[in-house]
Design an enzyme around this catalytic site. Structure first.
Site, PDB file in Angstrom:
ATOM      1  N   SER A 124       0.858  -1.185   0.000  1.00  0.00           N
ATOM      2  CA  SER A 124       0.000   0.000   0.000  1.00  0.00           C
ATOM      3  C   SER A 124       0.889   1.228   0.000  1.00  0.00           C
ATOM      4  O   SER A 124       2.019   1.177   0.507  1.00  0.00           O
ATOM      5  CB  SER A 124      -0.885   0.007   1.258  1.00  0.00           C
ATOM      6  OG  SER A 124      -1.503   1.270   1.437  1.00  0.00           O
TER       7      SER A 124
ATOM      8  N   TYR B 208      -2.366   0.428   9.938  1.00  0.00           N
ATOM      9  CA  TYR B 208      -2.368  -0.345   8.696  1.00  0.00           C
ATOM     10  C   TYR B 208      -1.062  -0.139   7.937  1.00  0.00           C
ATOM     11  O   TYR B 208      -0.439  -1.084   7.465  1.00  0.00           O
ATOM     12  CB  TYR B 208      -3.559   0.074   7.843  1.00  0.00           C
ATOM     13  CG  TYR B 208      -3.665  -0.637   6.514  1.00  0.00           C
ATOM     14  CD1 TYR B 208      -4.150  -1.937   6.442  1.00  0.00           C
ATOM     15  CD2 TYR B 208      -3.305  -0.004   5.328  1.00  0.00           C
ATOM     16  CE1 TYR B 208      -4.269  -2.589   5.225  1.00  0.00           C
ATOM     17  CE2 TYR B 208      -3.417  -0.639   4.107  1.00  0.00           C
ATOM     18  CZ  TYR B 208      -3.903  -1.933   4.052  1.00  0.00           C
ATOM     19  OH  TYR B 208      -4.019  -2.573   2.837  1.00  0.00           O
TER      20      TYR B 208
END
Length: 231
Positions: free
Chosen positions: A139, A152
């Site tokens: 990500s 995250y």
């Protein structure tokens, strides 16, 4: 036929990638937590003529990881392992001052510990493949500091580093950490439920993954937008 294990494969990017591989003649072992949705996905992909084994379960369960690799062995081995299953840590996302520590532990367990555990389980078969490959779905939050994405992002940064080290330790394999960029997924909708801006469908970034499989560049971290632009 080559064999791939794909986690988090019932919908979103996992399903889109699985469908593209099935259309290319790959046999598949698919994982997801929701059994009914995974069953529907497997039935649709089998329409391409691929052998598809669907195994619902939680990747944090060592027995489930062993089951995934055993199923791939029955199909002929493991040529590709895609660690796509992910946990946010909090939904919606929260600033670090209020991030539930149990949520952070869950994100690390799913995104990092379970991913490495599955790699460890599959390594003998990956090494035996002529084109053994590991893809970890990363990500931009792993490399950039965005408010509320700390938990995250930290888990994905850790996963990136594991992938980088694995690439050094296993020079015969290809190990790619791939940042797919913004996508319209259930994960993103849960993370930022108030964001109604349109985002690309997961299928739109699959050609970036296929380019990696076709060209087999050196192990490393890649961004789907750059791959799609031909860079």
């Amino acid at each position: 036929m080559p064999v791939a294990i794909i986690t988090g494969a019932s919908k979103g990017l996992g399903r889109a990638l699985a469908e593209a591989l099935a259309a290319r003649g790959w046999d598949l072992v698919l994982d997801a937590r929701t059994a009914e949705v995974l069953k529907e996905t497997a039935a649709a992909l089998a329409g391409h003529g691929a052998r598809v084994t669907a195994l619902p379960g939680d990747v944090t369960d060592p027995a489930h990881r062993s089951e995934l690799v055993a199923a791939a062995w029955k199909l002929g081995g493991v040529d590709l392992l895609v660690n796509n299953a992910s946990a946010l840590g909090a939904a919606p996302l929260a600033r670090l001052e209020g991030l539930p520590l149990d949520g952070l532990r869950r994100a690390l367990e799913v995104n990092v510990v379970a991913a490495l555990g599955l790699v460890q389980e599959a390594l003998p078969l990956l090494r035996a493949s002529e084109a053994g490959t590991v893809i970890t779905v990363s990500s931009d939050a792993a490399a950039e500091a965005y408010e509320t994405w700390g938990g995250y992002g930290a888990s994905k940064a850790a996963l990136d580093h594991l992938a980088a080290v694995l690439g050094e330790e296993e020079p015969r394999l290809r190990v790619w950490a791939v940042d797919p960029g913004d996508m319209a997924t259930d994960l993103y909708a849960a993370a930022v439920p108030d964001d109604g801006d349109p985002r690309p469908e997961p299928a739109s970034v699959v050609p970036a993954f296929l380019r990696l499989l076709d060209e087999r560049p050196a192990s490393g971290r890649y961004g789907a937008p750059s791959l799609l632009e031909g860079r």
